[in-house]
Design a protein around this motif. Structure first.
Motif, PDB file in Angstrom:
ATOM      1  N   SER A   1      50.162  78.515  58.780  1.00 46.66           N
ATOM      2  CA  SER A   1      51.176  78.769  60.119  1.00 46.66           C
ATOM      3  C   SER A   1      50.829  77.817  61.182  1.00 46.66           C
ATOM      4  N   THR A   2      51.901  76.899  61.543  1.00 45.12           N
ATOM      5  CA  THR A   2      51.887  76.274  62.545  1.00 45.12           C
ATOM      6  C   THR A   2      52.961  76.616  63.604  1.00 45.12           C
ATOM      7  N   VAL A   3      52.698  77.173  64.795  1.00 43.38           N
ATOM      8  CA  VAL A   3      53.562  77.525  65.898  1.00 43.38           C
ATOM      9  C   VAL A   3      53.419  76.533  67.013  1.00 43.38           C
ATOM     10  N   ALA A   4      54.612  75.992  67.580  1.00 33.83           N
ATOM     11  CA  ALA A   4      54.136  74.718  68.360  1.00 33.83           C
ATOM     12  C   ALA A   4      55.298  74.688  69.477  1.00 33.83           C
ATOM     13  N   VAL A   5      55.015  74.246  70.461  1.00 36.27           N
ATOM     14  CA  VAL A   5      56.125  73.739  71.637  1.00 36.27           C
ATOM     15  C   VAL A   5      55.868  72.402  72.015  1.00 36.27           C
TER      16      VAL A   5
ATOM     17  N   ILE B   1      54.690  78.084  79.558  1.00 38.28           N
ATOM     18  CA  ILE B   1      55.007  77.559  78.296  1.00 38.28           C
ATOM     19  C   ILE B   1      53.948  78.123  77.362  1.00 38.28           C
ATOM     20  N   VAL B   2      54.523  78.696  76.011  1.00 38.55           N
ATOM     21  CA  VAL B   2      53.252  79.465  75.655  1.00 38.55           C
ATOM     22  C   VAL B   2      53.551  79.239  74.015  1.00 38.55           C
ATOM     23  N   ALA B   3      52.708  78.976  73.110  1.00 39.30           N
ATOM     24  CA  ALA B   3      52.782  79.146  71.644  1.00 39.30           C
ATOM     25  C   ALA B   3      51.597  80.285  71.270  1.00 39.30           C
ATOM     26  N   SER B   4      52.128  81.172  70.440  1.00 44.44           N
ATOM     27  CA  SER B   4      51.268  82.063  69.937  1.00 44.44           C
ATOM     28  C   SER B   4      51.368  82.830  68.671  1.00 44.44           C
ATOM     29  N   HIS B   5      50.410  83.318  68.183  1.00 43.51           N
ATOM     30  CA  HIS B   5      50.334  84.194  67.037  1.00 43.51           C
ATOM     31  C   HIS B   5      49.822  85.472  67.549  1.00 43.51           C
ATOM     32  N   GLN B   6      50.590  86.404  67.223  1.00 45.97           N
ATOM     33  CA  GLN B   6      50.521  87.911  67.815  1.00 45.97           C
ATOM     34  C   GLN B   6      50.846  89.117  67.058  1.00 45.97           C
ATOM     35  N   ALA B   7      50.312  90.252  67.087  1.00 47.65           N
ATOM     36  CA  ALA B   7      50.319  91.377  66.426  1.00 47.65           C
ATOM     37  C   ALA B   7      50.620  90.982  64.809  1.00 47.65           C
ATOM     38  N   PHE B   8      49.651  90.447  64.227  1.00 47.07           N
ATOM     39  CA  PHE B   8      49.514  90.234  62.789  1.00 47.07           C
ATOM     40  C   PHE B   8      48.679  91.048  61.991  1.00 47.07           C
ATOM     41  N   MET B   9      48.957  91.681  60.977  1.00 44.91           N
ATOM     42  CA  MET B   9      48.135  92.650  60.108  1.00 44.91           C
ATOM     43  C   MET B   9      48.121  92.010  58.517  1.00 44.91           C
ATOM     44  N   LEU B  10      46.751  91.897  58.119  1.00 50.56           N
ATOM     45  CA  LEU B  10      46.783  91.511  56.713  1.00 50.56           C
ATOM     46  C   LEU B  10      45.943  92.711  56.128  1.00 50.56           C
ATOM     47  N   ILE B  11      46.465  93.003  54.910  1.00 51.31           N
ATOM     48  CA  ILE B  11      45.662  94.193  54.029  1.00 51.31           C
ATOM     49  C   ILE B  11      45.552  93.744  52.696  1.00 51.31           C
TER      50      ILE B  11
ATOM     51  N   THR C   1      47.733  77.514  63.483  1.00 48.19           N
ATOM     52  CA  THR C   1      47.339  76.437  64.581  1.00 48.19           C
ATOM     53  C   THR C   1      48.781  77.087  65.664  1.00 48.19           C
ATOM     54  N   SER C   2      48.245  77.388  66.921  1.00 42.06           N
ATOM     55  CA  SER C   2      49.007  77.223  68.091  1.00 42.06           C
ATOM     56  C   SER C   2      48.932  76.132  68.863  1.00 42.06           C
ATOM     57  N   SER C   3      50.047  75.498  69.323  1.00 41.03           N
ATOM     58  CA  SER C   3      49.665  74.234  70.347  1.00 41.03           C
ATOM     59  C   SER C   3      50.848  73.951  71.055  1.00 41.03           C
ATOM     60  N   VAL C   4      50.710  73.573  72.398  1.00 37.12           N
ATOM     61  CA  VAL C   4      51.755  73.040  73.399  1.00 37.12           C
ATOM     62  C   VAL C   4      51.110  71.504  73.562  1.00 37.12           C
ATOM     63  N   THR C   5      52.376  70.713  73.471  1.00 38.42           N
ATOM     64  CA  THR C   5      52.157  69.192  73.500  1.00 38.42           C
ATOM     65  C   THR C   5      53.094  68.580  74.330  1.00 38.42           C
ATOM     66  N   ALA C   6      52.703  67.765  75.432  1.00 41.64           N
ATOM     67  CA  ALA C   6      53.882  67.151  76.054  1.00 41.64           C
ATOM     68  C   ALA C   6      53.496  65.531  75.864  1.00 41.64           C
ATOM     69  N   GLN C   7      54.277  64.871  75.659  1.00 42.81           N
ATOM     70  CA  GLN C   7      54.330  63.356  75.525  1.00 42.81           C
ATOM     71  C   GLN C   7      54.352  62.645  76.804  1.00 42.81           C
ATOM     72  N   PRO C   8      53.778  61.468  76.975  1.00 45.23           N
ATOM     73  CA  PRO C   8      54.078  60.813  78.245  1.00 45.23           C
ATOM     74  C   PRO C   8      55.357  60.685  78.645  1.00 45.23           C
ATOM     75  N   GLY C   9      55.640  60.755  80.092  1.00 52.46           N
ATOM     76  CA  GLY C   9      56.773  60.765  80.613  1.00 52.46           C
ATOM     77  C   GLY C   9      57.514  62.124  80.779  1.00 52.46           C
ATOM     78  N   VAL C  10      56.988  63.101  80.505  1.00 55.41           N
ATOM     79  CA  VAL C  10      57.692  64.549  80.727  1.00 55.41           C
ATOM     80  C   VAL C  10      57.364  64.984  82.117  1.00 55.41           C
ATOM     81  N   THR C  11      58.437  65.335  82.638  1.00 53.21           N
ATOM     82  CA  THR C  11      58.324  65.782  84.301  1.00 53.21           C
ATOM     83  C   THR C  11      58.639  67.264  84.339  1.00 53.21           C
ATOM     84  N   ILE C  12      57.480  68.120  85.003  1.00 50.07           N
ATOM     85  CA  ILE C  12      57.365  69.453  85.254  1.00 50.07           C
ATOM     86  C   ILE C  12      57.388  69.478  86.786  1.00 50.07           C
TER      87      ILE C  12
ATOM     88  N   SER D   1      50.079  78.066  77.681  1.00 42.99           N
ATOM     89  CA  SER D   1      48.970  78.952  76.846  1.00 42.99           C
ATOM     90  C   SER D   1      49.230  78.488  75.414  1.00 42.99           C
ATOM     91  N   ALA D   2      48.238  78.514  74.633  1.00 46.12           N
ATOM     92  CA  ALA D   2      48.172  78.391  73.280  1.00 46.12           C
ATOM     93  C   ALA D   2      47.161  79.412  72.713  1.00 46.12           C
TER      94      ALA D   2
END
Length: 288
Positions: A198-202, A218-228, A253-264, A272-273
């Protein structure tokens, strides 16, 4: 207020059964469920959304699959096998390319969910024989997930509070295998395996502008996962062999990426990742 919600729900169920009784009985049952769920939501280039309240964009992408196989046989000799395969693919993308202006809150997310249930049972009784459950290379439960929220270079987002998120959440994958043999010289094998990729990304692309006068979250997250994963092989026999194998392979993989030139612009920025530890049960057992 402006609210956009979608639910893409794709599912499949497969069921196979075989029974045999004779001098020599051979049988196999195989059930396969392949499910693909795709959700794409786009605020297009040049579009403008303005509200005096709040904006919520919250699509949900859900894949669910079930496979059940059962085989049984008896006689002087037997060979039975049960095989199940559940393959889930989830692809979710929310793209913000235009202008969104809200007086209060702006929340935009991309969310995927997955549920799988796989059961393989094989049993036989004879003087000599074998019973196998998911003892094969192309069986088992797999999930391949890509979930993204993309803020394009042409986007302008403005509100008191801005929340951007991508999630794989509220999911459960289960595989349950049982192999049993009775008689003189018997072999029973049970194998269970769950594989997650799995890839979860902003992603914030060059030129994107985000204004949250109070907060930007800003958040990228894996949560509430059950494996049996549960495999059991048993043998009530003289001169027999039983083997079980249970595995869980989890790559996420959980990721948050901002390229150069982004304004916040904001008073409080939170990025959060997250990887919430999945709850899992990995249980091989044998007897006889």
């Amino acid at each position: 207020d402006f609210v956009l919600t979608t639910l893409s729900n794709a599912g499949g169920v497969a069921d196979a059964t075989t029974r045999g009784l004779g001098f020599v009985s051979v049988g196999s049952a195989r059930a396969v469920a392949n499910v693909t769920a795709t959700t794409t939501v786009t605020l297009g280039l040049g579009s403008t959304l303005t509200t005096g309240g709040s904006v919520t964009i919250a699509p949900v992408n859900h894949a669910q699959g079930e496979a059940y196989a059962q085989s049984s046989a008896g006689g002087l000799g037997h060979g039975v096998g049960s095989e199940t395969q559940v393959s889930l693919t989830t692809t979710a993308t929310t793209s913000l390319l235009g202008t969104v202006i809200a007086t209060d809150d702006l929340a935009a997310t991309s969310t995927s969910r997955a549920h799988a249930n796989s059961e393989a049972r094989a049993s036989g009784a004879s003087f000599a024989g074998s019973s196998s459950a998911n003892d094969c290379g192309n069986c088992h439960v797999t999930l391949n997930d890509t979930t993204k929220l993309v803020v394009g270079g042409s986007a302008y987002l403005q509100a008191d509070n801005v929340r951007l998120g991508a999630y794989l959440r509220d999911s459960q994958l289960r595989e349950y295998t049982r192999a049993h043999a009775d008689g003189g010289f018997e072999d029973s094998d049970a194998d269970s395996r769950i594989t997650v990729s799995s890839t979860v990304a902003v992603e914030l692309l060059t030129g994107a502008k985000i204004v949250g006068y109070q907060t930007v979250d800003i958040v990228a997250s894996h949560q509430a996962f059950m494996l049996i994963s549960d495999a059991r092989a048993t043998c009530g026999c003289f001169g027999g062999d039983s083997d079980s194998d249970s595995n869980i392979v989890y790559n996420a993989t959980s990721s948050v990426t901002a390229q150069p030139g982004v304004t916040i612009r904001t008073a409080t920025l939170t990025v959060s990742a997250l990887q919430d530890l999945p709850r899992w049960t990995n249980n091989p057992s044998r007897s006889g």
